[in-house]
Design an enzyme around this catalytic site. Structure first.
Site, PDB file in Angstrom:
ATOM      1  CB  VAL A  76      -0.940   0.014   1.222  1.00  0.00           C
ATOM      2  CG1 VAL A  76      -1.696   1.337   1.312  1.00  0.00           C
ATOM      3  CG2 VAL A  76      -1.922  -1.147   1.161  1.00  0.00           C
ATOM      4  CD  GLN A  91      -0.693   2.251  -6.564  1.00  0.00           C
ATOM      5  OE1 GLN A  91       0.091   1.471  -7.097  1.00  0.00           O
ATOM      6  NE2 GLN A  91      -1.343   3.176  -7.245  1.00  0.00           N
ATOM      7  CD  GLU A  92      -1.985   5.847  -1.079  1.00  0.00           C
ATOM      8  OE1 GLU A  92      -1.804   7.027  -1.418  1.00  0.00           O
ATOM      9  OE2 GLU A  92      -3.100   5.308  -1.113  1.00  0.00           O
ATOM     10  CB  SER A  93       4.640   7.574  -0.796  1.00  0.00           C
ATOM     11  OG  SER A  93       5.243   6.505  -0.070  1.00  0.00           O
ATOM     12  CE1 TYR A 110      -3.998   3.252  -3.572  1.00  0.00           C
ATOM     13  CE2 TYR A 110      -5.537   1.676  -2.613  1.00  0.00           C
ATOM     14  CZ  TYR A 110      -4.516   2.599  -2.468  1.00  0.00           C
ATOM     15  OH  TYR A 110      -4.025   2.871  -1.214  1.00  0.00           O
TER      16      TYR A 110
END
Length: 450
Positions: free
Chosen positions: A300, A303-305, A430
């Site tokens: 997660v 994928q976010e940062s 996502y």
């Protein structure tokens, strides 16, 4: 029976945006009543409920500040199209239309426009790169567009020059749902305004702008032709330095394109070696505390940062878990750029979402439901679950929700739902990307390479 309750609740909310027969008046009457009513469209640029369930959108934030600066109660409604907004403005059932309305000769003759705060171009967007050097080359493409848009006018004009040009028009679709179509069927392309293309390429960076039309289109707020005093107030407000600063900030927040490809697996494997070791113990500690797999939490975060603890987005999310300010506050994070706090907060928030997923959802699918909520917001996920019943799908299984989520971008579906429009295709992509990152990390753990 419990599904029926959800549907009845939705139906009780579905008529909130129906036009109301009432007459609104000029600036003096607005001041006397101390309220102003804006009309928005359901779109990412105009108005939608965000991932925290809070209204957002370029036009929404701009309009809210206008009302605040004039000490007016801020009222608003959402409608399905610019044509509906213009009709309501002409009937006096709204003061200002704020929905990326373009200046055209007909509209300028029949309505007042405020100052233009956007200059946009029509663009052709594809998933595959195409060689398009001129408008004549557009006849080589398979083009899909929504009905009743300015894109039809453009293509009809081009067809008079190039008879071989053909395209398909889709009912009850908009630019966002067209992007979903070309994502699933990359042989096709679509048309949209340049600022909307920039917005969506943030989340679908693989999309390519293959052609940009030269004609520049102006965008502004629209008002009744006779409401000249309101027009003057709008013009004066847009001339203020504070308003110009706000417009600049909101353009960056909503439309600045950030070029990256989170799905580059070569880069992912490199980051496993050079970045993950710095945060591995933090992922393991937080995952153990909140009873989840550290590989999932790390997936997660990537994928976010990209596992960048200083990551910042113009939309306001920050840190290695890219938390919103509202989410950070809800989980006790005071510094989103601190990786210790951010990873702990992200794990806590994901755990909270997991506990909100109904008990009847399949156990093995609960995490995918929670991740979709992490991305698009819990209330939009709830809308999708209710919609799955109407679609004769299974609201307890992720494969069904995965099919239904993209429908939240289509008018004929979101207009019946309490939380309205959402970019429903994004949580599907996502979740799939996180699944892939998770599988790679699990594989490396299994073979003791981490």
């Amino acid at each position: 029976m419990k599904y029926l309750v959800i549907i009845l609740l939705l139906l009780s909310c579905s008529d909130s945006n129906q036009p109301r027969e009432k007459k609104l008046y000029g600036w003096k009457e607005i001041q006397q009543k101390k309220e102003i009513e804006f009309l928005f469209s359901n779109s990412s640029a105009s108005f939608e409920n965000g991932r925290d369930g809070v209204p957002e959108g370029f036009e929404y934030e701009l309009a809210r500040q206008f009302a605040k600066d004039h000490s007016l109660k801020f009222k608003y409604r959402t409608l399905e199209s610019v044509d509906q907004i213009l009709e309501q403005i002409s009937l006096g059932n709204g003061h200002i239309g704020a929905a990326s309305v373009t200046h055209t000769e007909y509209r300028s003759e029949n309505f007042n426009f405020g100052p233009s705060y956007f200059s946009v171009h029509q663009v052709v967007v594809c998933k595959k790169r195409k060689k398009i050097k001129s408008t004549k080359d557009l006849s080589k493409l398979k083009i899909m567009i929504p009905t009743q848009t300015s894109f039809t006018e453009t293509l009809l004009y081009l067809k008079s020059l190039y008879p071989e040009l053909v395209w398909e028009e889709k009912e009850d679709e908009n630019s966002e749902s067209m992007l979903q179509e070309i994502w699933k069927n990359p042989e096709y392309c679509t048309m949209m305004d340049s600022h909307m293309a920039a917005l969506h390429r943030r989340y679908l960076p693989e999309l390519k702008i293959v052609f940009k039309f030269k004609k520049e289109n102006k965008i502004g707020w629209v008002m009744d032709k006779e409401n000249t005093e309101l027009k003057k107030k709008v013009e004066q407000w847009f001339q203020l330095k504070s308003s110009q600063k706000l417009v600049k900030h909101l353009k960056r927040k909503y439309f600045e394109f950030i070029a990256f490809d989170p799905y580059n697996l070569k880069v992912f494997n490199a980051r496993i070696q050079d970045r993950l070791p710095q945060y591995l113990d933090l992922f393991k500690k937080a995952a153990q505390k909140y009873k989840m797999e550290w590989e999932l939490l790390a997936a997660v975060s990537y994928q976010e940062s990209f596992w960048n603890p200083k990551a910042k987005s113009p939309t306001g999310v920050r840190g290695i878990m890219m938390l919103t300010r509202r989410t950070a506050k809800s989980v006790g994070v005071t510094n989103r750029l601190d990786p210790v706090q951010s990873i702990e907060g992200g794990a806590k928030y994901l755990s909270k979402l997991l506990h909100r997923i109904p008990s009847y959802v399949r156990q093995e699918d609960k995490i995918w439901f929670a991740l979709a909520a992490y991305n698009v917001g819990f209330y939009h996920l709830r809308d999708a679950m209710a919609l799955s019943i109407w679609q004769n799908e299974n609201p307890t299984a992720w494969p069904s929700i995965e099919k239904v989520l993209p429908l939240l971008a289509q008018r004929k579906y979101y207009k019946k739902l309490p939380y309205g429009h959402a970019r429903g295709f994004e949580p599907v992509i996502y979740v799939q990307r996180i699944k892939d990152f998770y599988d790679i990390l699990k594989s490396k753990t299994k073979f003791s390479t981490l």
